[in-house]
Design a protein around this motif. Sequence first.
Motif, PDB file in Angstrom:
ATOM      1  N   SER B 110       0.839  -1.208   0.000  1.00 39.22           N
ATOM      2  CA  SER B 110       0.000   0.000   0.000  1.00 39.22           C
ATOM      3  C   SER B 110       0.870   1.252   0.000  1.00 39.22           C
ATOM      4  O   SER B 110       0.355   2.366  -0.081  1.00 39.22           O
ATOM      5  N   ARG B 111       2.196   1.075   0.092  1.00 38.09           N
ATOM      6  CA  ARG B 111       3.092   2.229   0.145  1.00 38.09           C
ATOM      7  C   ARG B 111       3.581   2.665  -1.238  1.00 38.09           C
ATOM      8  O   ARG B 111       3.952   3.815  -1.438  1.00 38.09           O
ATOM      9  N   GLY B 112       3.636   1.717  -2.164  1.00 41.20           N
ATOM     10  CA  GLY B 112       4.216   2.034  -3.473  1.00 41.20           C
ATOM     11  C   GLY B 112       3.321   2.944  -4.297  1.00 41.20           C
ATOM     12  O   GLY B 112       2.101   2.960  -4.136  1.00 41.20           O
ATOM     13  N   ARG B 113       3.936   3.720  -5.187  1.00 49.44           N
ATOM     14  CA  ARG B 113       3.162   4.583  -6.096  1.00 49.44           C
ATOM     15  C   ARG B 113       3.172   4.035  -7.518  1.00 49.44           C
ATOM     16  O   ARG B 113       2.315   4.345  -8.325  1.00 49.44           O
ATOM     17  N   ARG B 135      -4.961   1.052  -6.444  1.00 51.26           N
ATOM     18  CA  ARG B 135      -5.739   2.272  -6.254  1.00 51.26           C
ATOM     19  C   ARG B 135      -5.695   3.091  -7.543  1.00 51.26           C
ATOM     20  O   ARG B 135      -4.778   2.936  -8.352  1.00 51.26           O
ATOM     21  N   GLY B 190       9.789   5.397  -5.247  1.00 53.96           N
ATOM     22  CA  GLY B 190       8.433   4.975  -4.880  1.00 53.96           C
ATOM     23  C   GLY B 190       7.938   3.800  -5.700  1.00 53.96           C
ATOM     24  O   GLY B 190       6.780   3.423  -5.597  1.00 53.96           O
ATOM     25  N   THR B 191       8.824   3.217  -6.521  1.00 49.56           N
ATOM     26  CA  THR B 191       8.441   2.046  -7.305  1.00 49.56           C
ATOM     27  C   THR B 191       8.631   0.786  -6.464  1.00 49.56           C
ATOM     28  O   THR B 191       9.639   0.640  -5.779  1.00 49.56           O
ATOM     29  N   HIS B 192       7.662  -0.104  -6.515  1.00 48.52           N
ATOM     30  CA  HIS B 192       7.791  -1.417  -5.878  1.00 48.52           C
ATOM     31  C   HIS B 192       7.805  -2.472  -6.971  1.00 48.52           C
ATOM     32  O   HIS B 192       7.049  -2.384  -7.938  1.00 48.52           O
ATOM     33  N   GLU B 217      12.124  -3.028   1.436  1.00 52.69           N
ATOM     34  CA  GLU B 217      10.670  -2.868   1.558  1.00 52.69           C
ATOM     35  C   GLU B 217       9.986  -2.791   0.193  1.00 52.69           C
ATOM     36  O   GLU B 217       8.777  -2.994   0.095  1.00 52.69           O
TER      37      GLU B 217
END
Lengths: 174, 321
Positions: B110-113, B135, B190-192, B217
Motif C-alpha cells: 500500500s506504500r508504493g506509487r 488504487r 516509490g516504485t515497488h 521494503e
Amino acid sequence: MPQLPKLYDQSPVLTEDTFQCTGATKKVVVFLTKEALSLTVNIPTKILSEEFPLPASKEEIRYFLQSQRIGTHFFIMAPWDEASEIFDICMEEGMSESEIQIHILGAKRRFVYCMKCYTRKEIASDISHTQCNCGAHLEVGPYFSSLRQGYIGYPFHPSTNSKGVDLHACSGTN
Amino acid sequence: MRVAGQIEVKVEKIFIESPNVKRFRLVPTDEKLLPAFTGGAHIETTIQANGFNYVRSYSLTSPPTERFYYEIAIQLDSNSRGGSAFWHQQVELGQVLNISFPRNNFPLSSRGRHHVFYAAGIGITPFLTMIRDLRAQDTFELHYAAPTPNECAFYPFLQEHYPDQCTFYFSKVEQSQRMTPSTMATHRIGTHVYFCGPNQMVKEYREAATAFGYSNEAVHFEVFASEFENLPKHPFTVELAESEITLKISEQETLLEALLKAGIDAPHACKIGGCGSCEIDVLDGDVDHRDVFLSDENKQNRKSILACCSRAKSEKLIINI
C-alpha cells in the motif's frame, strides 16, 4: 490511503551526523536551508550528488521527487517543521524510511496524544508524565502513533499512582 | 456449516487457458457467499482420491470482490508429484473438494506509487488479482515471459484489458525476446517490484533489484518451491522445551513434518519457507536457515527456525514449543 509514517523525535531517519551511504545509495540529494550551508556533508566522490535549496513549495518538492530515480537517497538538513513537511511528501511519493536521513537544525519536537480527550499536546523531550489541557494526568507511553501523530498518553489518577512519581514535577508546554 | 478454515466446493466450470494451463471455477456446495480476499491471495486445496490426499496451494485468479465463486489456474507440471497431473487428468465437472479460507503471503504494497510485476509462466496468477486491487492513483507495468503467445495463459485477457501496461516476452518465436531485470533500473522513486516464477528467475531479479538500489521494503516475491530443496539434508535431534519431548528428524523429513507426526499442533502455511507462519524460537543450537522469509540480518540475530524447511547445523536443537 494507508497510514504513512510520521517524523517523531525517536524516528530511525534522524541522525546527528553527516550522511551515511549504504550499498543501495546511487545518488544523494541534499535538501538544505541557508543555515545548513556552512555544514559539511561527506559524500563519496563516486556517488552522484545534488543540492536542493530550501525553502521551496510543496509542489516544487513533489515535482522534483517524481523526477528522481530508484537508488536516490535524500539527506535533509532543516529545522523540524520544514524537515517534517519534506518527510511527509517523501512518504506520500512512496519512499521508504531507509532511503531518507534527516539532520535537524535546532530542537526536535515531541507530542503526546491524550486518550481521555483525544487531543494532541506538545511536551518537553525529557518528561515521562504530564497533565493534559483537559486536566487528565498522563503517563507518556513508549508507543508513537503515526495516526495520532504523538506518543499515546495514558490517563491515570494521581492518588493511585504507585510509582512514587512527584506529580508536581509534571510539566508541559502548549 | 463451514468448519473453521475449510469450505467445501465443487468444480463448476473448467476453462482451457493454454495447452498446459487449465482454469477451474469453484463454487461453494452450501451456496453461501465466499470470503472476499486481497490481490495475491491463495487457497490450499485438498482432494482425497485414489487413496491419496492431494494438498496443494494455488493463487486465486478470480476478482477479489467476487463472492459467488473462486477461480484458480493450474499448469501441468512436467515434474508433477501428483497434484497438477491429477487436476489436469482426473478432475471433472462436479468434483467436490475442500479449500482453505484465502491467505495472502504476497500482498500488494500500500506504500508504493508505481508497481512493476515480473511473471514467468504460471507466475502470472497472483498478479491478475493484484492488478485489480490497485488504487486509482497508482500506476503499474506487467512484464510477462512465456514460450509462445499460444502458451501464454491469460494472454487474450491481458491484451484486451491492459494493452498499454503489459509487455510480453516470447522465447520460442521467430524474433524472440528475453525478459531481463534491466527494465527495473530506471524507475522513479516509490516504485515497488514484484517477482513470481521459478526459483532461479526470482533469485536473479531479487539480486538485480538490490544492485539497482531498491530498498528491501520495495522488493516482493513469491516462489513455487523452496530455493534450497536440493541441498544435502542431515539428520538431527530436536528437544521440545515445553513438552520435554525429543524428536529425531530424519534426512527425508522436515522439522514441521516431524512435529505434526508427533501430534504437535505446530502452526504452518506455505511449507516452502516463504511466509514465516512456522517460525519457532530456538533456545539452543545452530540453525541451518533454508528459507527466503528471514532477512540475512534476522538469520544472524534472531534465534529462531522456520520448521517447514530449515534444519540444524549442530546435532541438536532445543526449540520453544
